[in-house]
Design a protein around this motif. Structure first.
Motif, short mmCIF file in Angstrom:
data_model
loop_
_atom_site.label_atom_id
_atom_site.label_comp_id
_atom_site.label_asym_id
_atom_site.label_seq_id
_atom_site.Cartn_x
_atom_site.Cartn_y
_atom_site.Cartn_z
N SER A 103 -35.14 -52.34 -18.37
CA SER A 103 -34.29 -51.17 -18.62
C SER A 103 -34.79 -49.99 -17.81
N PHE A 104 -34.08 -48.90 -17.92
CA PHE A 104 -34.46 -47.67 -17.24
C PHE A 104 -35.86 -47.24 -17.63
N GLU A 105 -36.28 -47.57 -18.85
CA GLU A 105 -37.63 -47.25 -19.31
C GLU A 105 -38.68 -47.90 -18.42
N SER A 106 -38.41 -49.10 -17.92
CA SER A 106 -39.35 -49.77 -17.02
C SER A 106 -39.50 -49.01 -15.71
N ILE A 107 -38.41 -48.44 -15.23
CA ILE A 107 -38.46 -47.64 -14.02
C ILE A 107 -39.27 -46.37 -14.27
N LEU A 108 -39.08 -45.75 -15.44
CA LEU A 108 -39.86 -44.56 -15.78
C LEU A 108 -41.35 -44.88 -15.87
N GLU A 109 -41.66 -46.03 -16.42
CA GLU A 109 -43.06 -46.45 -16.53
C GLU A 109 -43.69 -46.62 -15.16
N LEU A 110 -42.92 -47.17 -14.22
CA LEU A 110 -43.39 -47.32 -12.84
C LEU A 110 -43.68 -45.94 -12.23
N SER A 111 -42.84 -44.98 -12.53
CA SER A 111 -43.05 -43.61 -12.06
C SER A 111 -44.32 -43.02 -12.68
N ASN A 112 -44.54 -43.26 -13.96
CA ASN A 112 -45.75 -42.77 -14.63
C ASN A 112 -47.01 -43.36 -14.01
N GLN A 113 -46.95 -44.64 -13.66
CA GLN A 113 -48.12 -45.33 -13.13
C GLN A 113 -48.44 -44.91 -11.70
N THR A 114 -47.43 -44.67 -10.89
CA THR A 114 -47.64 -44.44 -9.45
C THR A 114 -47.41 -43.00 -9.02
N LYS A 115 -46.75 -42.21 -9.84
CA LYS A 115 -46.36 -40.83 -9.51
C LYS A 115 -45.33 -40.76 -8.39
N VAL A 116 -44.65 -41.88 -8.10
CA VAL A 116 -43.59 -41.87 -7.10
C VAL A 116 -42.39 -41.13 -7.69
N ALA A 117 -41.69 -40.40 -6.85
CA ALA A 117 -40.48 -39.71 -7.30
C ALA A 117 -39.30 -40.68 -7.26
N PHE A 118 -38.37 -40.49 -8.16
CA PHE A 118 -37.16 -41.30 -8.19
C PHE A 118 -35.95 -40.41 -8.07
N GLY A 119 -34.98 -40.88 -7.33
CA GLY A 119 -33.67 -40.28 -7.29
C GLY A 119 -32.69 -41.34 -7.75
N VAL A 120 -31.65 -40.94 -8.43
CA VAL A 120 -30.66 -41.91 -8.90
C VAL A 120 -29.27 -41.48 -8.45
N VAL A 121 -28.50 -42.46 -8.06
CA VAL A 121 -27.11 -42.25 -7.67
C VAL A 121 -26.27 -43.19 -8.51
N GLY A 122 -25.25 -42.65 -9.15
CA GLY A 122 -24.43 -43.50 -10.00
C GLY A 122 -23.20 -42.78 -10.50
N THR A 123 -22.58 -43.39 -11.47
CA THR A 123 -21.34 -42.87 -12.02
C THR A 123 -21.63 -41.81 -13.08
N GLU A 124 -20.57 -41.11 -13.48
CA GLU A 124 -20.72 -40.12 -14.56
C GLU A 124 -21.13 -40.80 -15.87
N ASP A 125 -20.72 -42.04 -16.05
CA ASP A 125 -21.10 -42.78 -17.25
C ASP A 125 -22.62 -42.95 -17.31
N SER A 126 -23.24 -43.27 -16.18
CA SER A 126 -24.70 -43.43 -16.17
C SER A 126 -25.39 -42.08 -16.39
N TYR A 127 -24.79 -41.01 -15.87
CA TYR A 127 -25.33 -39.67 -16.11
C TYR A 127 -25.37 -39.39 -17.61
N GLY A 128 -24.28 -39.73 -18.28
CA GLY A 128 -24.23 -39.53 -19.73
C GLY A 128 -25.29 -40.33 -20.46
N LYS A 129 -25.56 -41.54 -20.01
CA LYS A 129 -26.58 -42.37 -20.66
C LYS A 129 -27.98 -41.83 -20.42
N ILE A 130 -28.22 -41.32 -19.23
CA ILE A 130 -29.55 -40.79 -18.92
C ILE A 130 -29.82 -39.53 -19.72
N PHE A 131 -28.82 -38.66 -19.85
CA PHE A 131 -29.02 -37.36 -20.47
C PHE A 131 -28.49 -37.28 -21.90
N SER A 132 -28.30 -38.41 -22.54
CA SER A 132 -27.72 -38.41 -23.90
C SER A 132 -28.80 -38.25 -24.97
#
Length: 178
Positions: A103-132
């Motif tokens: 899940s998206f949580e796994s991607i966040l965990e990868l960011s926590n471990q490596t400090k790599v920045a992430f950018g996301v491109v997607g639909t408005e539906d995914s925006y709602g899920k990320i910021f809900s």
């Protein structure tokens, strides 16, 4: 295009440090992290100019192996190449349920471990899920950038079109019109 994707930093003496400035990675459907990790390998190979797939093969889990082993390989490669940012395209294909391993949580965990920045491109539906209401996710991601915002201001739109028309490859000059 103004940023080189791959840089070799020179240290003291003969020491060199490779860096991949950015990767653009396609998210496969159904939160398929085996495919996601393979796509990260494809993007690394592309950034390095590898004609034969090296990292794609290394990160191709196929139907075997556990995801955590491939997650560790991805983490190692992020650190090895000092990747600056990974841009995940089609993020709506990733599950946002924190209880799932892939899940998206796994991607966040990868960011926590490596400090790599992430950018996301997607639909408005995914925006709602990320910021809900999930502060853990939303505090890591910046503001939403609407791709059509320039259309709301006609003066700005006309200016942008005029600027873009400076970079044309036609034999005969083409002028923008209504």
């Amino acid at each position: 295009r103004n940023y080189p994707q791959y840089i070799i930093h020179k240290g003291k003496g003969m020491t060199t440090y490779p860096q991949i400035v950015y990767l653009v990675v396609q998210c496969p459907p159904h939160s398929n992290f085996r495919g996601l990790y393979k796509n990260i390998g494809v993007a690394i190979d592309r950034a390095l100019g590898n004609v034969k797939p090296v990292y794609e093969n290394e990160l191709d889990a196929g139907n075997r192996g556990n995801l955590s082993a491939y997650n560790d390989k991805v983490r190692y490669l992020i650190e090895k190449f000092a990747i600056g940012i990974i841009i995940f395209d089609e993020i709506q294909h990733i599950h946002f349920d924190a209880t799932l391993e892939n899940s998206f949580e796994s991607i966040l965990e990868l960011s926590n471990q490596t400090k790599v920045a992430f950018g996301v491109v997607g639909t408005e539906d995914s925006y709602g899920k990320i910021f809900s209401g999930n502060l853990r996710q939303s505090r890591r991601l910046g503001a939403e950038i609407h791709a059509d915002v320039y259309c709301q201001n006609r003066v700005l739109f006309d200016y942008n079109v005029k600027q873009l028309f400076k970079y044309q490859w036609f034999n005969k000059l083409v002028e923008p019109d209504e």
